[in-house]
Scaffold this active site. Structure first.
Site, PDB file in Angstrom:
ATOM      1  NE  ARG A 199      -4.333  -1.175  -0.043  1.00 27.11           N
ATOM      2  CZ  ARG A 199      -4.508  -2.182  -0.885  1.00 27.11           C
ATOM      3  NH1 ARG A 199      -3.508  -2.572  -1.669  1.00 27.11           N
ATOM      4  NH2 ARG A 199      -5.665  -2.808  -0.945  1.00 27.11           N
ATOM      5  CD  GLU A 218      -2.581   3.655  -5.694  1.00 30.38           C
ATOM      6  OE1 GLU A 218      -3.635   3.112  -6.112  1.00 30.38           O
ATOM      7  OE2 GLU A 218      -1.599   3.002  -5.324  1.00 30.38           O
ATOM      8  CG  HIS A 240      -2.619  -0.237  -7.013  1.00 27.47           C
ATOM      9  ND1 HIS A 240      -3.230   0.407  -5.970  1.00 27.47           N
ATOM     10  CD2 HIS A 240      -2.561  -1.551  -6.639  1.00 27.47           C
ATOM     11  CE1 HIS A 240      -3.532  -0.456  -5.014  1.00 27.47           C
ATOM     12  NE2 HIS A 240      -3.130  -1.661  -5.395  1.00 27.47           N
TER      13      HIS A 240
END
Length: 384
Positions: free
Chosen positions: A210, A239, A256
Protein backbone atom coordinates in the site's frame (compact mmCIF):
# COMPACT_ATOMS: atom_id res chain seq x y z
CA UNK A 1 -33.47 -6.59 -6.84
CA UNK A 2 -31.17 -3.97 -8.37
CA UNK A 3 -27.47 -4.79 -8.30
CA UNK A 4 -24.85 -2.26 -9.37
CA UNK A 5 -21.68 -3.96 -10.59
CA UNK A 6 -18.41 -2.30 -11.56
CA UNK A 7 -17.74 -2.92 -15.25
CA UNK A 8 -14.07 -3.62 -14.41
CA UNK A 9 -15.08 -6.84 -12.59
CA UNK A 10 -14.73 -9.68 -15.12
CA UNK A 11 -17.73 -12.03 -15.25
CA UNK A 12 -19.67 -9.62 -13.02
CA UNK A 13 -22.77 -9.38 -15.19
CA UNK A 14 -22.78 -13.14 -15.86
CA UNK A 15 -22.65 -14.06 -12.18
CA UNK A 16 -24.75 -11.38 -10.51
CA UNK A 17 -27.63 -11.62 -12.96
CA UNK A 18 -28.42 -14.93 -11.27
CA UNK A 19 -29.36 -12.84 -8.21
CA UNK A 20 -31.15 -9.84 -9.71
CA UNK A 21 -31.15 -7.08 -12.29
CA UNK A 22 -27.57 -6.02 -12.99
CA UNK A 23 -26.56 -2.49 -13.99
CA UNK A 24 -22.92 -2.07 -14.99
CA UNK A 25 -21.28 1.12 -13.69
CA UNK A 26 -17.89 2.81 -13.74
CA UNK A 27 -16.76 2.41 -10.14
CA UNK A 28 -14.31 5.29 -10.39
CA UNK A 29 -17.13 7.74 -11.19
CA UNK A 30 -19.89 6.58 -8.86
CA UNK A 31 -21.85 9.28 -7.06
CA UNK A 32 -24.43 9.09 -4.29
CA UNK A 33 -27.32 9.60 -6.70
CA UNK A 34 -26.15 6.60 -8.76
CA UNK A 35 -26.52 4.17 -5.87
CA UNK A 36 -29.55 5.60 -4.06
CA UNK A 37 -32.10 3.05 -5.32
CA UNK A 38 -29.75 0.05 -5.53
CA UNK A 39 -30.04 -2.95 -3.21
CA UNK A 40 -26.50 -4.28 -3.65
CA UNK A 41 -23.25 -2.69 -4.83
CA UNK A 42 -20.25 -4.61 -6.19
CA UNK A 43 -17.03 -2.68 -6.87
CA UNK A 44 -13.28 -3.11 -6.79
CA UNK A 45 -11.56 -0.30 -4.86
CA UNK A 46 -14.20 2.43 -4.94
CA UNK A 47 -14.32 4.19 -1.53
CA UNK A 48 -17.24 2.77 0.44
CA UNK A 49 -18.37 5.37 2.92
CA UNK A 50 -21.19 7.67 3.98
CA UNK A 51 -20.48 10.11 1.16
CA UNK A 52 -21.37 7.42 -1.38
CA UNK A 53 -23.90 5.29 0.48
CA UNK A 54 -25.57 7.63 2.94
CA UNK A 55 -29.32 7.81 2.30
CA UNK A 56 -29.31 4.85 -0.10
CA UNK A 57 -31.23 1.61 0.24
CA UNK A 58 -28.07 -0.48 -0.28
CA UNK A 59 -27.84 -3.29 2.27
CA UNK A 60 -24.87 -5.25 0.89
CA UNK A 61 -21.58 -4.10 -0.64
CA UNK A 62 -18.77 -6.22 -2.01
CA UNK A 63 -15.27 -5.01 -2.77
CA UNK A 64 -13.53 -7.50 -5.02
CA UNK A 65 -10.01 -6.80 -3.76
CA UNK A 66 -7.93 -7.88 -0.78
CA UNK A 67 -7.22 -4.51 0.86
CA UNK A 68 -9.85 -2.69 2.90
CA UNK A 69 -8.35 0.73 3.61
CA UNK A 70 -10.94 2.23 1.22
CA UNK A 71 -13.78 0.80 3.33
CA UNK A 72 -15.26 2.82 6.20
CA UNK A 73 -16.02 -0.25 8.29
CA UNK A 74 -17.32 1.62 11.32
CA UNK A 75 -19.84 3.65 9.31
CA UNK A 76 -21.04 0.61 7.36
CA UNK A 77 -21.67 -1.27 10.61
CA UNK A 78 -23.53 1.70 12.04
CA UNK A 79 -25.62 1.99 8.86
CA UNK A 80 -26.48 -1.72 8.94
CA UNK A 81 -24.80 -2.41 5.61
CA UNK A 82 -23.15 -5.80 5.26
CA UNK A 83 -19.76 -5.59 3.53
CA UNK A 84 -17.33 -8.20 2.27
CA UNK A 85 -13.94 -8.12 0.58
CA UNK A 86 -12.01 -10.77 -1.31
CA UNK A 87 -9.02 -11.81 0.81
CA UNK A 88 -6.41 -13.89 -1.02
CA UNK A 89 -8.12 -13.36 -4.37
CA UNK A 90 -5.20 -11.73 -6.13
CA UNK A 91 -2.28 -12.89 -3.99
CA UNK A 92 -0.75 -15.06 -6.68
CA UNK A 93 -1.05 -12.23 -9.20
CA UNK A 94 0.85 -9.89 -6.85
CA UNK A 95 3.55 -12.50 -6.17
CA UNK A 96 3.99 -13.03 -9.93
CA UNK A 97 4.41 -9.31 -10.51
CA UNK A 98 6.83 -8.89 -7.61
CA UNK A 99 9.12 -11.66 -8.83
CA UNK A 100 8.95 -10.35 -12.40
CA UNK A 101 10.07 -6.96 -11.07
CA UNK A 102 12.98 -8.50 -9.15
CA UNK A 103 14.10 -10.49 -12.18
CA UNK A 104 13.84 -7.41 -14.41
CA UNK A 105 15.94 -5.52 -11.89
CA UNK A 106 18.58 -8.24 -11.76
CA UNK A 107 18.71 -8.41 -15.56
CA UNK A 108 18.98 -4.68 -16.20
CA UNK A 109 21.27 -3.82 -13.28
CA UNK A 110 23.43 -6.95 -13.78
CA UNK A 111 22.73 -8.03 -10.21
CA UNK A 112 22.56 -11.70 -9.26
CA UNK A 113 19.50 -12.36 -7.12
CA UNK A 114 20.72 -15.69 -5.76
CA UNK A 115 22.55 -14.93 -2.54
CA UNK A 116 20.97 -11.49 -2.09
CA UNK A 117 19.15 -10.76 1.17
CA UNK A 118 15.49 -9.73 1.33
CA UNK A 119 13.83 -7.98 4.28
CA UNK A 120 10.23 -9.16 4.05
CA UNK A 121 8.06 -6.98 6.28
CA UNK A 122 4.69 -8.66 6.66
CA UNK A 123 4.45 -12.40 6.18
CA UNK A 124 0.79 -13.00 5.55
CA UNK A 125 -0.80 -14.71 2.56
CA UNK A 126 0.99 -12.69 -0.14
CA UNK A 127 4.19 -12.22 1.83
CA UNK A 128 4.46 -15.97 2.36
CA UNK A 129 4.11 -16.63 -1.38
CA UNK A 130 6.79 -14.06 -2.14
CA UNK A 131 8.99 -15.61 0.52
CA UNK A 132 8.74 -19.09 -1.00
CA UNK A 133 9.50 -17.81 -4.49
CA UNK A 134 12.47 -15.71 -3.38
CA UNK A 135 13.90 -18.65 -1.46
CA UNK A 136 13.43 -20.90 -4.48
CA UNK A 137 15.61 -18.45 -6.44
CA UNK A 138 18.33 -18.79 -3.80
CA UNK A 139 17.65 -15.51 -2.02
CA UNK A 140 18.03 -15.21 1.75
CA UNK A 141 14.77 -13.98 3.25
CA UNK A 142 14.66 -12.32 6.68
CA UNK A 143 11.11 -12.04 7.98
CA UNK A 144 9.61 -9.31 10.16
CA UNK A 145 5.99 -9.47 11.28
CA UNK A 146 5.44 -8.15 14.83
CA UNK A 147 1.75 -9.20 15.14
CA UNK A 148 2.65 -12.76 14.16
CA UNK A 149 5.77 -12.75 16.36
CA UNK A 150 3.69 -11.78 19.38
CA UNK A 151 1.27 -14.66 18.83
CA UNK A 152 2.51 -17.49 21.10
CA UNK A 153 0.70 -20.09 18.97
CA UNK A 154 2.48 -19.02 15.77
CA UNK A 155 5.47 -21.33 15.92
CA UNK A 156 6.91 -20.26 12.57
CA UNK A 157 7.00 -16.62 13.67
CA UNK A 158 9.27 -17.42 16.63
CA UNK A 159 12.15 -17.12 14.15
CA UNK A 160 11.10 -13.71 12.81
CA UNK A 161 13.32 -10.71 13.51
CA UNK A 162 12.82 -7.06 14.58
CA UNK A 163 12.54 -4.40 11.88
CA UNK A 164 15.92 -2.82 12.60
CA UNK A 165 17.70 -6.16 12.19
CA UNK A 166 16.17 -7.09 8.84
CA UNK A 167 16.71 -3.57 7.46
CA UNK A 168 20.38 -3.57 8.44
CA UNK A 169 21.12 -6.64 6.31
CA UNK A 170 18.74 -6.32 3.38
CA UNK A 171 19.66 -5.77 -0.24
CA UNK A 172 15.92 -5.62 -1.02
CA UNK A 173 13.32 -4.18 1.36
CA UNK A 174 9.86 -5.54 0.55
CA UNK A 175 6.86 -4.60 2.72
CA UNK A 176 3.78 -6.78 2.36
CA UNK A 177 1.78 -5.65 5.37
CA UNK A 178 -1.78 -4.33 5.34
CA UNK A 179 -2.22 -0.59 5.80
CA UNK A 180 -3.12 0.11 9.44
CA UNK A 181 -3.11 3.38 11.37
CA UNK A 182 -3.89 2.08 14.87
CA UNK A 183 -2.89 -0.72 17.20
CA UNK A 184 0.49 -1.72 18.57
CA UNK A 185 2.16 -1.91 15.18
CA UNK A 186 0.63 0.56 12.70
CA UNK A 187 2.06 0.29 9.21
CA UNK A 188 1.08 3.81 8.11
CA UNK A 189 4.33 5.60 7.09
CA UNK A 190 6.33 2.72 8.55
CA UNK A 191 9.04 3.31 5.93
CA UNK A 192 10.23 6.79 6.82
CA UNK A 193 13.41 8.76 7.42
CA UNK A 194 13.99 7.07 10.78
CA UNK A 195 13.56 3.51 9.55
CA UNK A 196 15.47 4.18 6.34
CA UNK A 197 18.40 5.38 8.45
CA UNK A 198 18.59 1.82 9.82
CA UNK A 199 18.77 0.31 6.33
CA UNK A 200 21.83 -1.08 4.65
CA UNK A 201 23.30 1.59 2.40
CA UNK A 202 22.33 1.06 -1.23
CA UNK A 203 19.31 -1.17 -0.63
CA UNK A 204 16.42 -1.41 -3.09
CA UNK A 205 12.90 -0.63 -1.85
CA UNK A 206 10.06 -2.61 -3.46
CA UNK A 207 6.54 -1.53 -2.50
CA UNK A 208 3.59 -3.48 -3.86
CA UNK A 209 1.60 -3.41 -0.61
CA UNK A 210 0.00 0.00 0.00
CA UNK A 211 1.30 3.46 -0.85
CA UNK A 212 0.72 4.74 2.68
CA UNK A 213 3.24 2.26 4.09
CA UNK A 214 5.91 4.67 2.83
CA UNK A 215 6.39 8.36 3.59
CA UNK A 216 6.81 9.58 0.04
CA UNK A 217 9.02 12.59 0.68
CA UNK A 218 11.39 10.52 2.85
CA UNK A 219 11.72 7.86 0.17
CA UNK A 220 12.36 10.52 -2.48
CA UNK A 221 15.09 12.02 -0.28
CA UNK A 222 16.67 8.59 0.32
CA UNK A 223 16.78 7.91 -3.42
CA UNK A 224 18.24 11.34 -4.20
CA UNK A 225 20.89 10.96 -1.51
CA UNK A 226 21.80 7.40 -2.53
CA UNK A 227 20.76 5.85 0.77
CA UNK A 228 18.43 3.78 -1.39
CA UNK A 229 20.04 2.65 -4.60
CA UNK A 230 16.77 2.07 -6.43
CA UNK A 231 13.04 1.79 -5.97
CA UNK A 232 10.28 -0.34 -7.48
CA UNK A 233 6.79 1.03 -6.81
CA UNK A 234 3.38 -0.23 -7.83
CA UNK A 235 1.41 1.59 -5.10
CA UNK A 236 1.31 5.29 -4.24
CA UNK A 237 0.15 7.64 -1.53
CA UNK A 238 -2.92 9.56 -2.61
CA UNK A 239 -3.94 7.32 -5.51
CA UNK A 240 -5.07 7.95 -8.18
CA UNK A 241 -2.70 10.88 -7.83
CA UNK A 242 0.91 9.87 -7.40
CA UNK A 243 4.27 11.50 -6.83
CA UNK A 244 5.89 12.35 -10.19
CA UNK A 245 9.21 12.84 -8.40
CA UNK A 246 9.11 9.33 -6.97
CA UNK A 247 8.03 7.82 -10.29
CA UNK A 248 10.82 9.62 -12.10
CA UNK A 249 13.45 8.33 -9.65
CA UNK A 250 12.16 4.75 -9.62
CA UNK A 251 13.72 1.86 -11.50
CA UNK A 252 10.16 0.63 -12.12
CA UNK A 253 6.98 2.65 -11.50
CA UNK A 254 3.63 1.07 -12.34
CA UNK A 255 0.02 2.17 -11.72
CA UNK A 256 -1.11 -0.31 -9.04
CA UNK A 257 -1.38 -3.28 -11.36
CA UNK A 258 0.30 -6.08 -9.41
CA UNK A 259 -3.00 -7.71 -8.47
CA UNK A 260 -4.61 -7.13 -11.86
CA UNK A 261 -3.90 -10.44 -13.59
CA UNK A 262 -7.11 -11.77 -15.09
CA UNK A 263 -7.32 -14.72 -12.70
CA UNK A 264 -6.88 -12.44 -9.68
CA UNK A 265 -9.70 -10.16 -10.83
CA UNK A 266 -11.98 -13.13 -11.56
CA UNK A 267 -11.22 -14.57 -8.12
CA UNK A 268 -12.30 -11.27 -6.58
CA UNK A 269 -15.58 -11.27 -8.50
CA UNK A 270 -16.30 -14.88 -7.57
CA UNK A 271 -15.49 -14.27 -3.89
CA UNK A 272 -17.97 -11.40 -3.49
CA UNK A 273 -20.55 -13.27 -5.61
CA UNK A 274 -20.39 -16.27 -3.29
CA UNK A 275 -20.67 -13.96 -0.27
CA UNK A 276 -23.74 -12.31 -1.83
CA UNK A 277 -25.30 -15.73 -2.44
CA UNK A 278 -24.69 -16.63 1.18
CA UNK A 279 -26.22 -13.34 2.33
CA UNK A 280 -29.33 -13.99 0.24
CA UNK A 281 -29.51 -17.70 1.02
CA UNK A 282 -29.11 -18.59 -2.65
CA UNK A 283 -27.16 -21.38 -4.33
CA UNK A 284 -24.17 -20.08 -6.37
CA UNK A 285 -23.98 -20.79 -10.09
CA UNK A 286 -21.41 -23.41 -11.18
CA UNK A 287 -17.85 -22.25 -11.66
CA UNK A 288 -17.18 -20.77 -15.09
CA UNK A 289 -14.38 -21.76 -17.44
CA UNK A 290 -11.78 -19.05 -18.05
CA UNK A 291 -10.81 -18.17 -21.62
CA UNK A 292 -7.55 -19.67 -22.89
CA UNK A 293 -4.43 -17.58 -22.20
CA UNK A 294 -2.82 -15.52 -24.94
CA UNK A 295 0.49 -17.29 -24.20
CA UNK A 296 -0.38 -20.91 -23.37
CA UNK A 297 3.20 -22.13 -23.81
CA UNK A 298 6.74 -20.77 -23.72
CA UNK A 299 9.55 -22.87 -25.16
CA UNK A 300 13.12 -21.98 -24.25
CA UNK A 301 16.54 -23.53 -24.75
CA UNK A 302 18.54 -23.03 -21.56
CA UNK A 303 21.88 -24.03 -23.11
CA UNK A 304 24.46 -21.35 -22.41
CA UNK A 305 22.12 -19.29 -20.25
CA UNK A 306 22.15 -18.77 -16.49
CA UNK A 307 19.11 -19.79 -14.49
CA UNK A 308 18.21 -16.15 -13.86
CA UNK A 309 18.42 -15.32 -17.56
CA UNK A 310 15.91 -18.07 -18.29
CA UNK A 311 13.63 -16.98 -15.45
CA UNK A 312 13.80 -13.34 -16.58
CA UNK A 313 12.87 -14.33 -20.14
CA UNK A 314 9.80 -16.37 -19.24
CA UNK A 315 8.47 -13.93 -16.63
CA UNK A 316 8.82 -10.91 -18.93
CA UNK A 317 6.92 -12.74 -21.68
CA UNK A 318 3.88 -12.62 -19.40
CA UNK A 319 4.26 -9.71 -16.97
CA UNK A 320 4.75 -6.81 -19.44
CA UNK A 321 6.03 -4.84 -16.45
CA UNK A 322 8.34 -2.64 -18.51
CA UNK A 323 5.43 -1.56 -20.72
CA UNK A 324 3.43 -0.75 -17.58
CA UNK A 325 6.37 1.36 -16.36
CA UNK A 326 6.60 3.28 -19.62
CA UNK A 327 2.86 3.94 -19.61
CA UNK A 328 3.08 5.53 -16.16
CA UNK A 329 6.16 7.60 -17.01
CA UNK A 330 4.20 9.23 -19.83
CA UNK A 331 2.02 10.82 -17.13
CA UNK A 332 4.81 12.31 -15.01
CA UNK A 333 4.75 15.74 -16.65
CA UNK A 334 0.98 15.98 -17.01
CA UNK A 335 -1.09 18.38 -14.85
CA UNK A 336 -2.26 16.73 -11.60
CA UNK A 337 -5.89 16.33 -12.69
CA UNK A 338 -4.87 14.71 -15.98
CA UNK A 339 -2.31 12.56 -14.20
CA UNK A 340 -4.90 11.21 -11.77
CA UNK A 341 -7.51 10.58 -14.44
CA UNK A 342 -5.11 8.69 -16.68
CA UNK A 343 -3.67 6.69 -13.77
CA UNK A 344 -7.19 5.45 -13.01
CA UNK A 345 -7.79 4.76 -16.71
CA UNK A 346 -4.64 2.63 -16.95
CA UNK A 347 -5.96 0.49 -14.12
CA UNK A 348 -9.47 0.14 -15.47
CA UNK A 349 -8.39 -0.71 -19.01
CA UNK A 350 -5.81 -3.29 -17.92
CA UNK A 351 -6.92 -6.76 -18.96
CA UNK A 352 -4.26 -8.66 -20.86
CA UNK A 353 -2.02 -10.21 -18.18
CA UNK A 354 -2.50 -13.78 -17.00
CA UNK A 355 -0.97 -15.45 -13.98
CA UNK A 356 2.12 -17.58 -14.44
CA UNK A 357 0.09 -20.70 -13.63
CA UNK A 358 -1.80 -20.29 -16.92
CA UNK A 359 1.32 -20.98 -19.00
CA UNK A 360 3.36 -24.13 -19.56
CA UNK A 361 7.12 -23.82 -19.97
CA UNK A 362 8.84 -26.33 -22.21
CA UNK A 363 12.48 -26.38 -21.16
CA UNK A 364 15.28 -27.69 -23.37
CA UNK A 365 18.73 -28.43 -21.96
CA UNK A 366 17.76 -27.25 -18.51
CA UNK A 367 18.74 -28.74 -15.18
CA UNK A 368 16.35 -30.26 -12.67
CA UNK A 369 17.20 -27.36 -10.35
CA UNK A 370 16.15 -24.83 -12.99
CA UNK A 371 12.92 -26.72 -13.64
CA UNK A 372 12.20 -26.63 -9.90
CA UNK A 373 12.71 -22.85 -9.85
CA UNK A 374 10.34 -22.43 -12.79
CA UNK A 375 7.77 -24.54 -10.99
CA UNK A 376 8.23 -22.55 -7.77
CA UNK A 377 7.32 -19.37 -9.68
CA UNK A 378 3.98 -20.97 -10.53
CA UNK A 379 4.54 -22.23 -14.07
CA UNK A 380 3.85 -25.76 -15.21
CA UNK A 381 7.26 -26.94 -16.46
CA UNK A 382 8.12 -29.80 -18.80
CA UNK A 383 11.72 -30.78 -19.56
CA UNK A 384 12.40 -32.09 -23.07
Amino acid sequence: MKILCDSSMPLGRTLFRTLGDVVLVDGSRLKAEDVRDADMLMVRDTPLNEALLGGSQVKFVGTAVTGTDHVDKAWLRQAGIRWVNAPRANGESVADYCLAALLEYGHMRHVRLAGATVALIGVGWIGSMVRRRCEALGMRVLCCDPPRYENPRDLEAKHFLPLEEVLAEADFIIPFCPLTREGRHPSWHMINAATLSMAKYGAVLVNMARGGVCTTEDVVAALREGLLKDGIFDVWEGEPDFSPELADLAFLATPHLAGHAYEGKVNGTVAVYHAACDYLGRQPAPNLMLPPPAVPQITIDAAGKSDEEVLWYITQKLSMIVADHMNLLELVHQPPAVRSRRFAALRRSYSYRRQFCSTKVVLHHGSAALAAKIGALGFACVCE
